[in-house]
Design an enzyme around this catalytic site. Structure first.
Site, PDB file in Angstrom:
ATOM      1  CG  ASP A  57      -1.871  -1.205   1.190  1.00  0.00           C
ATOM      2  OD1 ASP A  57      -2.220  -1.671   0.092  1.00  0.00           O
ATOM      3  OD2 ASP A  57      -2.220  -1.698   2.279  1.00  0.00           O
ATOM      4  N   GLY A  63      -4.451  -4.370  -3.866  1.00  0.00           N
ATOM      5  CA  GLY A  63      -5.445  -3.347  -4.172  1.00  0.00           C
ATOM      6  C   GLY A  63      -4.677  -2.113  -4.579  1.00  0.00           C
TER       7      GLY A  63
END
Ligand code: GDP
Ligand code: IMO
Ligand code: MG
Length: 424
Positions: free
Chosen positions: A13, A40
């Protein structure tokens, strides 16, 4: 034209999606080499926000060929859904190429992931429960089912029945779950074959040819150095190699073809899930980072644990991946702190460590030694050149590159494309 490996240098991230998208404006091929839909990667374009889990972040540029390499694990339903969602938003995913050697995430992998975590109780890793670990377990125990198997129904069923017989034993006898029936799984998966057929190619050859034709190729890592199964904070890691070496094995490209390794680091650090975290701030300072940085997981929505930048870990990331350049992201988040700390060593079990410790016991007992730098106390999210940053912010970047041992060539001061300062 360079072949660039882009990796996370922390616990994931770091803003890999944003920086991959930035580099993709001049790229021809963007290839994911490990992980699956545990990732993600967020890209913000104007008012639009894309959160990609499997499809490489280069997909937003029409001239880019997005590639999913052999080192990835692929949940085909997720892949097709992500393609459909992009289509609905006016992005054409038809150029996507998928390695026939990539392993498939099967429904029993997801079930096992959840069951294994439950059984770990307080020791749980905090996985994304996407079946990543069990899919890689099957790959390495040579029971995996690969994308190419979708195109031979007989072989697919044979492999599925063989592996499921074994996995059902584990599910029922070890984890007290109901067994799974192979037939509905076969039907579901084989129904994806037609839609995926034209996308599955020899991606190792594709990437090799692209490099030899002088095209610009980006290898987009998922997760980060400290989540690497070999070099991370084992066992609180993912089941693949997010370090730069993974780009070679995960695509079938030799290391001599790679020109640069770009490590992405946040100006502070975060971690989602369990495991040691020396510079964690379990207090109002950490809470402020979560709030200002919007530190909630892209995939699971979980709150990310936050702390000051860990220079020991960053130097380690530079070493194990041979990082040649760094991109420092989310510098804007630090605008609201009077002073800024950076971990430069650890004290643990009566010893001082300047190099990242290899033993779990040492890592668990670490108390960071901090340097303290002045903050700049002014909003920098509108700044568009490095030279226009307040002098304290410039000094912070220069301090980080000195500490890390690699130049910071990109500084990011906001999620948008424009908030990307390239240092020449
Ligand atoms: P990745 O997994 O490494 O691609 O990172 P994520 O997308 O999971 O998390 C990074 C988050 O920070 C996303 O919400 C991005 O939109 C956002 N982001 C990226 N760069 C910056 C930045 O420089 N400043 C701020 N404030 N947000 C950023
Ligand atoms: P990106 O690419 C942050 C973490 C999970 C868990 C551990 C193992 O967006 O940076 P897994 O499901 O992989 O078996 O979980 O790894 N994890 C991530 N943390 N960013 C990610 O991806 C992650 N992918 C996995 O939270 O601690
Ligand atoms: Mg992410």
């Amino acid at each position: 034209m360079p072949a660039t490996v882009l990796i996370g240098s922390q616990w994931g991230d770091e803003g890999k999606g944003k920086i991959t998208d930035h580099l993709s404006q001049d790229a021809d091929v963007v290839v994911r080499f490990q992980g699956g839909n545990n990732a993600g990667h967020t890209i913000v374009v104007g008012e639009e926000r894309f959160a990609l889990t499997l499809i490489p972040s280069g997909v937003l540029y029409p001239r880019v060929t997005p590639v999913i390499g052999n080192g990835c694990v692929v949940d085909p339903a997720v892949l097709l859904r992500e393609m459909a969602e992009l289509s609905d938003r006016g992005i054409d995913p038809s150029r996507l190429r998928l390695s026939g050697n990539a392993h498939l995430i099967m429904p029993y992998h997801r079930k096992l992931d959840a069951a294994m975590e439950r059984y770990l109780g307080r020791q749980q890793i905090g996985t994304t429960k996407r079946g990543i670990g069990p899919a890689y377990m099957d790959k390495y125990s040579r029971n995996g089912i690969r994308a190419q198997d979708l195109f031979d129904p007989k072989i697919f069923r044979q492999k599925l029945e063989a592996v499921l017989k074994d996995r059902n034993r584990v599910l029922t006898k070890v984890y007290n779950q109901l067994p799974m029936d192979p037939e509905p799984i076969a039907e579901e998966y084989l129904s994806y074959a037609d839609q995926l057929h034209d996308h599955v190619v020899d991606t190792s050859l594709l990437v090799w040819e692209a490099i030899h034709e002088g095209k610009n190729v980006i290898f987009e890592g998922a997760q980060g150095t400290l989540l690497d199964v070999d070099h991370g904070t084992y066992p609180f890691v993912t089941s693949s190699n997010p370090t730069a070496g993974g780009a070679c094995t995960g695509t079938g490209i030799g290391p001599m073809l790679i020109d640069r390794v770009l490590g992405i680091a946040k100006a502070y650090i975060s971690r989602v899930g369990g495991g040691p975290f020396p510079t964690e701030l379990d207090n109002e300072v950490g809470e402020k980072m979560v709030e200002i940085g919007g530190e909630f997981g892209t995939v699971t929505g979980r709150r990310r644990r936050c702390g000051w930048l860990d220079g020991v870990a960053l130097r380690y990331a530079v070493r194990v991946s041979g990082i040649s350049e760094l991109a420092l992201t989310k510098l804007d988040v630090l605008s609201h702190f009077e002073t800024i700390k950076v971990g430069v060593a650890y004290d643990s079990l009566d010893q001082r460590y300047v190099d990242f410790p290899r033993q779990q016991r040492v890592l668990y007992n670490c108390h960071p030694v901090y340097d303290e730098l002045p903050g700049w106390n002014t909003d920098i999210s509108g700044v568009r050149t490095f030279e226009d940053l307040p002098k304290e912010a410039q000094a912070y970047v220069e301090y980080v590159e000195e500490l890390a041992g690699a130049p910071v060539t990109i500084v990011s001061v906001g999620p948008s494309r424009a908030a990307t300062l390239v240092r020449t």
